[in-house]
Design a protein around this motif. Structure first.
Motif, PDB file in Angstrom:
ATOM      1  N   GLY A  13       0.813  -1.223   0.000  1.00  0.00           N
ATOM      2  CA  GLY A  13       0.000   0.000   0.000  1.00  0.00           C
ATOM      3  C   GLY A  13       0.839   1.262   0.000  1.00  0.00           C
ATOM      4  O   GLY A  13       0.385   2.334   0.410  1.00  0.00           O
ATOM      5  N   ALA A  14       2.064   1.160  -0.524  1.00  0.00           N
ATOM      6  CA  ALA A  14       3.049   2.250  -0.398  1.00  0.00           C
ATOM      7  C   ALA A  14       2.789   3.429  -1.337  1.00  0.00           C
ATOM      8  O   ALA A  14       3.501   4.424  -1.281  1.00  0.00           O
ATOM      9  N   ALA A  15       1.759   3.317  -2.198  1.00  0.00           N
ATOM     10  CA  ALA A  15       1.567   4.343  -3.226  1.00  0.00           C
ATOM     11  C   ALA A  15       0.674   5.502  -2.807  1.00  0.00           C
ATOM     12  O   ALA A  15       0.503   6.445  -3.567  1.00  0.00           O
ATOM     13  N   SER A  16       0.099   5.449  -1.598  1.00  0.00           N
ATOM     14  CA  SER A  16      -0.897   6.473  -1.261  1.00  0.00           C
ATOM     15  C   SER A  16      -1.076   6.544   0.262  1.00  0.00           C
ATOM     16  O   SER A  16      -0.676   5.621   0.988  1.00  0.00           O
ATOM     17  N   GLY A  17      -1.670   7.637   0.704  1.00  0.00           N
ATOM     18  CA  GLY A  17      -2.192   7.750   2.066  1.00  0.00           C
ATOM     19  C   GLY A  17      -1.259   7.277   3.170  1.00  0.00           C
ATOM     20  O   GLY A  17      -0.111   7.722   3.282  1.00  0.00           O
ATOM     21  N   ILE A  18      -1.787   6.384   3.995  1.00  0.00           N
ATOM     22  CA  ILE A  18      -1.042   5.904   5.168  1.00  0.00           C
ATOM     23  C   ILE A  18       0.207   5.127   4.747  1.00  0.00           C
ATOM     24  O   ILE A  18       1.262   5.225   5.386  1.00  0.00           O
ATOM     25  N   ASP A 187      -7.440  11.449   7.093  1.00  0.00           N
ATOM     26  CA  ASP A 187      -7.589  12.168   5.823  1.00  0.00           C
ATOM     27  C   ASP A 187      -6.639  11.572   4.779  1.00  0.00           C
ATOM     28  O   ASP A 187      -5.435  11.829   4.803  1.00  0.00           O
ATOM     29  N   THR A 188      -7.199  10.761   3.869  1.00  0.00           N
ATOM     30  CA  THR A 188      -6.422  10.148   2.772  1.00  0.00           C
ATOM     31  C   THR A 188      -7.351  10.080   1.549  1.00  0.00           C
ATOM     32  O   THR A 188      -8.561  10.304   1.677  1.00  0.00           O
ATOM     33  N   PRO A 189      -6.822   9.688   0.386  1.00  0.00           N
ATOM     34  CA  PRO A 189      -7.697   9.514  -0.774  1.00  0.00           C
ATOM     35  C   PRO A 189      -8.845   8.539  -0.507  1.00  0.00           C
ATOM     36  O   PRO A 189      -9.933   8.682  -1.070  1.00  0.00           O
TER      37      PRO A 189
END
Ligand SMILES: NC(=O)c1ccc[n+]([C@@H]2O[C@H](COP(=O)([O-])OP(=O)(O)OC[C@H]3O[C@@H](n4cnc5c(N)ncnc54)[C@H](O)[C@@H]3O)[C@@H](O)[C@H]2O)c1
Length: 249
Positions: A13-18, A187-189
């Motif tokens: 999940g390294a491409a976005s948000g957390i 708060d993330t995509p």
């Protein structure tokens, strides 16, 4: 001396948000990160945001695709020269009133959130060093707090907590720690997605999602993930850490 100097971390999940915030945080503490995600563009953005002292290598893969996971974990171990810490962040969300819940919704949530997490744990566990290895799985506060229209997502995240707890017991003879992290509303995509609050649902029910400390930031969750995977948490295993700004007081 940085807390993650010389530490090799496999992160989904390294491409976005957390996940992106975790990659940046771990690399800032010296880690060699191997980031996996579906999004090639997102991985490139994450890599561009990393300024050291740690490093990042990336690979596009679907965490729910068994052959792809086997290949990704093998490549991570070769590229990094081992794996010390596994962090499973990749996940999907869906807000669905019960009446419109489909088998496809359920299968997608469970394939990514549960099967993906389990496959990475299975494949990476053999690489983790006895005594110091650690697994950190991102669950959700939704697993332990009733949130309307999130029954399927919540069930998938409850499974992540249960899976992590049993795995902690199974790996305890090797002194490998397994923790889950349950963020509240961050708060993330994912939470900005237009279908987060579907048409026609009573938005007032969602009031309980909001924490006394407000909406969380991805780097606040990354800080706790970094703690959980580090030797600072050496005496913690088989536990879920809530990071929810007081939502569940
Ligand atoms: N944002 C929140 O409020 C919140 C709260 C609790 C838990 N979480 C959990 O935190 C994790 C990260 O969420 P986020 O808010 O950063 O969301 P996000 O959408 O910003 O990031 C999720 C990442 O997972 C990746 N991903 C999704 N499916 C994948 C697959 N099959 N294979 C590989 N990668 C895949 C996406 O491409 C994306 O980069 C998720 O597991 C989510 O359920 C988020």
């Amino acid at each position: 001396m940085n807390r993650y100097d010389g530490v090799k971390v496999l992160l989904t999940g390294a491409a976005s948000g957390i996940g992106r915030a975790t990659a940046i945080r771990l690399a800032s503490e010296g880690a060699a990160v191997y980031g996996v995600d579906l999004s090639e563009a997102g991985l490139a953005e994450t890599a561009a945001a990393i300024t050291g002292p740690g490093t990042i290598a990336t690979r596009v893969a679907d965490v729910a695709d068994e052959p792809a996971v086997i290949a990704a974990v093998r490549d991570a171990a070769e590229t990094l020269g081992g794996i010390d810490v596994l962090v499973n962040v990749a996940g999907v969300h869906r807000t669905t009133p019960l009446a419109s819940l489909t088998v496809d919704d359920l299968m997608r949530l469970f394939r990514v959130n549960v099967v993906g997490t389990a496959l990475f744990c299975r494949e990476a566990a053999g690489h983790l060093p006895d005594g110091t290895g650690a697994i950190v799985n991102v669950a959700s506060l939704s697993a332990v707090q009733g949130n309307p229209y999130m029954s399927a997502y919540s069930a998938s995240k409850g499974a992540v907590i249960s899976f992590s707890l049993s795995l902690a017991a199974e790996l305890s003879p090797r002194r490998i720690r397994v923790l889950s992290i349950s963020p509240g509303s961050v708060d993330t995509p994912l939470t900005r997605a237009p279908d987060m609050f579907p048409d026609g649902v009573d938005a007032s029910y969602f009031g309980r999602l909001y924490a006394p400390f407000g909406v969380g930031a991805a780097d606040q969750i990354a800080a706790v993930i970094a703690y959980a995977g580090s030797s600072d948490a050496a005496y913690q295993t088989g536990v879920d850490l809530r990071v929810d700004g007081g939502s569940h007081m």
